[in-house]
Design a protein around this motif. Sequence first.
Motif, mmCIF file in Angstrom:
data_model
loop_
_atom_site.group_PDB
_atom_site.id
_atom_site.type_symbol
_atom_site.label_atom_id
_atom_site.label_comp_id
_atom_site.label_asym_id
_atom_site.label_seq_id
_atom_site.Cartn_x
_atom_site.Cartn_y
_atom_site.Cartn_z
ATOM 1 N N UNK A 156 0.834 -1.210 0.000
ATOM 2 C CA UNK A 156 0.000 0.000 0.000
ATOM 3 C C UNK A 156 0.865 1.255 0.000
ATOM 4 N N UNK A 157 1.919 1.243 0.790
ATOM 5 C CA UNK A 157 2.803 2.410 0.868
ATOM 6 C C UNK A 157 3.485 2.688 -0.461
ATOM 7 N N UNK A 158 3.850 1.601 -1.159
ATOM 8 C CA UNK A 158 4.487 1.711 -2.460
ATOM 9 C C UNK A 158 3.563 2.462 -3.436
ATOM 10 N N UNK A 159 2.282 2.080 -3.418
ATOM 11 C CA UNK A 159 1.301 2.725 -4.304
ATOM 12 C C UNK A 159 1.087 4.176 -3.893
ATOM 13 N N UNK A 160 0.934 4.411 -2.595
ATOM 14 C CA UNK A 160 0.676 5.780 -2.114
ATOM 15 C C UNK A 160 1.849 6.705 -2.448
ATOM 16 N N UNK A 161 3.075 6.194 -2.286
ATOM 17 C CA UNK A 161 4.234 7.053 -2.583
ATOM 18 C C UNK A 161 4.329 7.350 -4.080
ATOM 19 N N UNK A 162 3.840 6.414 -4.921
ATOM 20 C CA UNK A 162 3.801 6.649 -6.375
ATOM 21 C C UNK A 162 2.781 7.722 -6.733
ATOM 22 N N UNK A 163 1.653 7.738 -5.997
ATOM 23 C CA UNK A 163 0.534 8.617 -6.360
ATOM 24 C C UNK A 163 0.575 9.992 -5.710
ATOM 25 N N UNK A 164 1.211 10.083 -4.540
ATOM 26 C CA UNK A 164 1.009 11.306 -3.740
ATOM 27 C C UNK A 164 1.523 12.576 -4.423
ATOM 28 N N UNK A 165 2.523 12.453 -5.307
ATOM 29 C CA UNK A 165 3.017 13.647 -6.008
ATOM 30 C C UNK A 165 1.969 14.215 -6.965
ATOM 31 N N UNK A 166 1.121 13.311 -7.498
ATOM 32 C CA UNK A 166 0.063 13.760 -8.408
ATOM 33 C C UNK A 166 -1.154 14.317 -7.669
ATOM 34 N N UNK A 167 -1.203 14.095 -6.371
ATOM 35 C CA UNK A 167 -2.333 14.582 -5.572
ATOM 36 C C UNK A 167 -1.808 15.383 -4.372
ATOM 37 N N UNK A 168 -1.241 16.559 -4.636
ATOM 38 C CA UNK A 168 -0.641 17.325 -3.535
ATOM 39 C C UNK A 168 -1.659 17.774 -2.477
ATOM 40 N N UNK A 169 -2.959 17.815 -2.873
ATOM 41 C CA UNK A 169 -3.979 18.252 -1.910
ATOM 42 C C UNK A 169 -4.396 17.126 -0.957
ATOM 43 N N UNK A 170 -4.020 15.900 -1.279
ATOM 44 C CA UNK A 170 -4.406 14.775 -0.417
ATOM 45 C C UNK A 170 -3.424 14.664 0.746
ATOM 46 N N UNK A 171 -3.964 14.677 1.942
ATOM 47 C CA UNK A 171 -3.094 14.662 3.129
ATOM 48 C C UNK A 171 -3.207 13.346 3.880
ATOM 49 N N UNK A 172 -2.032 12.883 4.349
ATOM 50 C CA UNK A 172 -2.023 11.667 5.160
ATOM 51 C C UNK A 172 -2.763 11.965 6.471
ATOM 52 N N UNK A 173 -3.645 11.058 6.853
ATOM 53 C CA UNK A 173 -4.416 11.242 8.090
ATOM 54 C C UNK A 173 -5.768 11.882 7.851
ATOM 55 N N UNK A 174 -5.893 12.580 6.688
ATOM 56 C CA UNK A 174 -7.192 13.202 6.367
ATOM 57 C C UNK A 174 -7.867 12.506 5.183
ATOM 58 N N UNK A 175 -7.059 12.213 4.154
ATOM 59 C CA UNK A 175 -7.613 11.579 2.948
ATOM 60 C C UNK A 175 -7.136 10.141 2.788
#
Lengths: 280, 213
Positions: free
Chosen positions: A102-121
Amino acid sequence: MSENIKKKQIDRRWIFLLLFISVALPLIFVIGFPIETTENARLVYGLIEQTPKGSKVIISFDYDPASKPELHPMGKALMKHCFDRDIKVIVTALWPMGVQMAEDIYSDLKDNYPDKKYGEDYVNMGYKAGGIVTIQAMGKNFRDIFPQDMNGTSIDELPILDGINNFDNLGFVFALSAGDPGIKQWVQIAHDTFGRPVSGGVTGVSAPAVIPYVNQQQQLIGLLAGLKGAAEYELLTKTPGTATKGMDAQSVAHLIIIIFIIMGNINYWRNKKAEKKGVE
Amino acid sequence: MEHFFSVLGIWLGVLFTFAIFSFLYKDNPVYKVAEQIFVGLSAGYWFVYTIYFILIPNLFDPLINDFAGNWIKLIPAVLGIMMLMRLMPKTGWVSRFPIALVIGTTSGVFFLRYLKSDVINQLTATMMNPFTGGDWVVIIGQIMLIVGTLTGVIYFYFSKKHEGAFGATAKVGIYFLMISFGAAFGYTAMARISLLIGRLQFLLGDWLGIISP
């Protein structure tokens, strides 16, 4: 089997080599075979599309690197679809390595979704042992089972988990499953006991045992089966990835296997006929 | 430094991939070394993981931080220790008690769950009017589902000899079973090829850079 027949058989290493080449070449020289979507993949897509924005969902990463080629593209396309639809993702794992997947996928995606915050989204609650018993306990008191996320942050400090005490306030549960514990247990508890919508993606090997849950009782709402299921979902979400790229190779390899099965059967019947003639 | 370890990781991955693939040619020492390293690493990883991610957060931490509120966790801890007694021949019999408890609990939980999910709900899903649904493809599918379920169950009824109309129905059942075995084989072939695709995407993409990873 007589020695004569054995001598006529192809050395299996030639088959391995042919399969290796037939998989490698389409990866380099893309053919672009069309991919058709099935009803099961469309049901999964529809479930996410119909889930209201701002809903919270569980995606359970119940697999390890051994099943990565099949399940990882599904996970990536699904998480991307959830982020696009503004659906909040709570990650759990019934397999230890699922946390890293899961972390591997999230780290791949998070740059494309700068508004998504860990703990909130998005939050990764980490691994819990126990399989079916853990899911059952989550349905009774989620906060007891996951008092903190994978980083040790208390559940009370994570806004995404406000109001999540059991399965009641969840949009759906999606299990990416490579075996046991996995999707079967989620169906048995989350749907059949607590009545929450459950969907999932499974490896090709386990698909025949899981597909019967996609029925009129809606034990499962759609199912992504193997690399083909992942490619279908990538197509539906218009995010071609590794699964789509692999489908040319998959099709060519299947063609080779079918040719060998036909050749083997023709050879079998010819040998049988020859043996019969020999006896007469 | 991070880049160095990333490159090293890829090269180690490549080395071990070829070492494992070499078995397809024939059994050899390189394959055996790779296999043993994999087994050893897996065992070591699981051992450490169990301590740090299962025992410490679920047992040791709760007992140290709030013993009065978590003393009940001593029961599974003792049962776990009893299970380990199996490692010594003289005390091996002690492990039978936790094993009996696990088997008893598991069968109790599973009986109820499987009865509901795999028997009652699956049977209910078959009890439908096959002619509803509009689309003729759906109607044929629903008829096949009912016929396949009934004839498949009849095939596994062994208290009556499979002859006459009963035998013919059982024979239809076995054709349905054969088709399902074929479908299962197809899925298995797809899964295995997918794994090969995954490895080749790693070799051609991450390692050689011929394709985009």
